[in-house]
Design an enzyme around this catalytic site. Structure first.
Site, short mmCIF file in Angstrom:
data_model
loop_
_atom_site.label_atom_id
_atom_site.label_comp_id
_atom_site.label_asym_id
_atom_site.label_seq_id
_atom_site.Cartn_x
_atom_site.Cartn_y
_atom_site.Cartn_z
N TYR A 107 -35.46 -24.53 -50.54
CA TYR A 107 -36.18 -24.79 -49.29
C TYR A 107 -35.25 -25.51 -48.32
O TYR A 107 -34.85 -26.64 -48.54
CB TYR A 107 -37.44 -25.62 -49.53
N HIS A 121 -36.95 -21.08 -60.58
CA HIS A 121 -37.74 -20.57 -59.44
C HIS A 121 -38.06 -19.08 -59.60
O HIS A 121 -39.16 -18.63 -59.31
CB HIS A 121 -36.93 -20.82 -58.16
N GLY A 170 -51.74 -20.23 -45.33
CA GLY A 170 -52.44 -20.63 -44.11
C GLY A 170 -53.54 -19.67 -43.70
O GLY A 170 -54.48 -20.04 -42.99
N1 LIG Z 1 -42.76 -20.95 -56.60
C1 LIG Z 1 -42.71 -20.23 -55.51
O1 LIG Z 1 -42.11 -19.16 -55.48
C2 LIG Z 1 -43.39 -20.73 -54.26
C3 LIG Z 1 -43.63 -19.86 -53.19
C4 LIG Z 1 -44.29 -20.35 -52.07
C5 LIG Z 1 -44.68 -21.69 -52.01
N2 LIG Z 1 -44.40 -22.52 -53.06
C6 LIG Z 1 -44.80 -23.94 -53.02
O2 LIG Z 1 -46.21 -24.03 -52.83
C7 LIG Z 1 -46.49 -24.85 -51.71
C8 LIG Z 1 -47.77 -24.40 -51.03
O3 LIG Z 1 -47.71 -23.06 -50.63
P1 LIG Z 1 -47.50 -22.60 -49.12
O4 LIG Z 1 -47.07 -23.76 -48.30
O5 LIG Z 1 -46.66 -21.38 -49.19
O6 LIG Z 1 -48.93 -22.06 -48.68
P2 LIG Z 1 -50.37 -22.69 -48.47
O7 LIG Z 1 -50.46 -24.02 -49.06
O8 LIG Z 1 -51.29 -21.63 -48.92
O9 LIG Z 1 -50.46 -22.74 -46.88
C9 LIG Z 1 -49.60 -23.48 -46.08
C10 LIG Z 1 -49.92 -23.21 -44.63
O10 LIG Z 1 -51.27 -23.60 -44.38
C11 LIG Z 1 -51.32 -24.49 -43.28
N3 LIG Z 1 -52.39 -25.48 -43.58
C12 LIG Z 1 -52.42 -26.37 -44.60
N4 LIG Z 1 -53.57 -27.07 -44.58
C13 LIG Z 1 -54.26 -26.63 -43.50
C14 LIG Z 1 -55.53 -26.96 -42.97
N5 LIG Z 1 -56.30 -27.88 -43.54
N6 LIG Z 1 -55.94 -26.29 -41.84
C15 LIG Z 1 -55.15 -25.34 -41.26
N7 LIG Z 1 -53.95 -24.96 -41.76
C16 LIG Z 1 -53.50 -25.61 -42.86
C17 LIG Z 1 -49.96 -25.13 -43.21
O11 LIG Z 1 -49.75 -25.56 -41.89
P3 LIG Z 1 -48.69 -26.69 -41.49
O12 LIG Z 1 -47.46 -26.41 -42.31
O13 LIG Z 1 -48.48 -26.46 -40.04
O14 LIG Z 1 -49.23 -28.02 -41.78
C18 LIG Z 1 -49.06 -23.96 -43.65
O15 LIG Z 1 -48.81 -23.12 -42.55
C19 LIG Z 1 -45.22 -24.75 -50.85
O16 LIG Z 1 -45.13 -25.84 -49.95
C20 LIG Z 1 -44.15 -24.74 -51.91
O17 LIG Z 1 -43.86 -26.06 -52.33
C21 LIG Z 1 -43.78 -22.05 -54.19
#
Ligand SMILES: NC(=O)c1ccc[n+]([C@@H]2O[C@H](COP(=O)([O-])OP(=O)(O)OC[C@H]3O[C@@H](n4cnc5c(N)ncnc54)[C@H](OP(=O)(O)O)[C@@H]3O)[C@@H](O)[C@H]2O)c1
Length: 352
Positions: A74, A148, A232
């Protein structure tokens, strides 16, 4: 201590006490029922502000949320540095999970999202990544270290063997994999017990339910559910793919493109209707749904805003009735999202 400060501390302590803890695996790892995905603070989802990201991390600790998720991929690298900065002096309050093995080249300024350049699970690479992550994070031990993505060129026994050595050396406490296939999970777990598998799991990404989740339950491995808010989309706040900045990863993702985006919006509108009847947001319903799928599952919603964090944490106290579960299942049965969850070039790295 001034009266106001005392009140605030008492309030925070109460909040912290309310945050449920969950166990990941059978080796002793316990984390808050909800973690914080930190990826978007440095990468993937458009504009960001370091001060607000750090304030979000500190607010998470106040709320008793102690499980942070990052990766050397990241940024690349800058997200671990940011976490290192935010946890300085607070090491005892956090469980730090990071990952190795997904290689990306930094994007040239203005050129968009930095693409993946390779996957590596060679033991020497594992060792050097761990040392570099420890340095960027400013800690002497990683609480949970994941591969990962699985490297199909290196037997999983060799990669996990190197991760087990890191545990014996005191550089890592617990280990896990991300997006690994069932056979790989079984072989890895035989070398050293896995505490967690990190996979995409949400209302619109239900793949683990078929084979992986039953296997995790058989072996006693926890599931860390990433993108529980559908990157999101499930919050109902995304209205058009044209709103994404040029470097936003979601521009590359089939679910966020053209006709798929429009069809998925219809599904989310219906989820929003169920949530509205309960007086909550659709994002809270999506998180409460993941939390209700089992105590061995820990969602890690990602945000870089305190207001979203607080909204997400509040989902921990939302109960979903049997009737509401049934209604959600009719609106969004497994596999109903339009478009695959990764572009074709990245689908080849999962489930192997
Ligand atoms: N292992 C893997 O391959 C892998 C892949 C993807 C992600 N991940 C991990 O999983 C974590 C979470 O997944 P993700 O970030 O991809 O997706 P997510 O948690 O499903 O969604 C994140 C998005 O939702 C928005 N959001 C969060 N809370 C909100 C709310 N209450 N109201 C409106 N919008 C909201 C965020 O906005 P803002 O950012 O603008 O606050 C961001 O754009 C990542 O941060 C990462 O650490 C791992």
């Amino acid at each position: 201590m001034a009266g106001d400060d005392m009140q605030r501390t008492a309030y925070n302590e109460q909040e912290a006490e309310r945050m449920e803890q969950r166990k990941l695996g059978t080796q002793g790892l316990a984390v808050s029922a909800q973690g914080l995905g930190c990826m978007g603070m440095s990468d993937f989802y458009g504009s960001r502000d370091e001060a607000e990201s750090i304030a979000t991390l500190h607010r998470a600790f106040e709320l008793g949320l102690d499980f942070l998720d990052t990766s050397d991929a990241y940024g690349p690298f800058t997200n671990e540095e940011l976490i290192g900065k935010a946890i300085r002096g607070r090491r005892d309050k956090v469980v730090v999970a990071t990952k190795f093995g997904l290689m990306r080249a930094p994007a040239a300024p203005g050129s968009g999202w930095a693409p993946i350049t390779g996957i590596c699970g060679r033991p020497d690479y594992v060792r050097s990544c761990c040392d570099a992550s420890l340095k960027r994070l400013g800690i002497d031990c990683i609480d949970l270290y994941y591969q990962h993505r699985v490297d199909s060129e290196v037997p999983i026994e060799e990669t996990v063997g190197a991760m087990a050595e890191l545990v014996r050396a005191g550089k890592v406490r617990y280990i896990g994999l991300s997006e690994a296939g069932a056979e790989t999970i079984r072989r890895a777990h035989a070398v050293h017990p896995l505490s967690a598998l990190q996979n995409e799991y949400s209302l619109w990404s239900r793949d683990p339910e078929d084979e992986v989740l039953p296997l995790l339950r058989e072996l006693g491995i926890g599931l860390v559910a990433y993108s529980p808010l559908g990157r999101g989309f499930l919050t109902g706040t995304l209205k058009s793919p044209d709103d994404f900045t040029p470097d936003d990863y979601r521009r590359n993702s089939p679910r966020f493109q053209g006709e798929n985006f429009r069809k998925n919006l219809e599904l989310v509108e219906r989820i929003r209707g169920i949530a509205a009847r309960k007086g909550i947001t659709s994002g809270q319903l999506a998180l409460a749904w993941v939390l209700a799928q089992g105590e061995d599952i820990v969602p890690i919603p990602g945000t870089k805003h305190r207001s979203y964090l607080e909204e997400n944490v509040a989902a921990g106290s939302v109960a979903i009735s049997r009737e509401e579960m049934d209604e959600i299942a009719t609106v969004l049965p497994g596999g109903s999202a339009s478009g695959s969850r990764y572009p074709e070039s990245m689908m080849k790295f999962i489930n192997r």
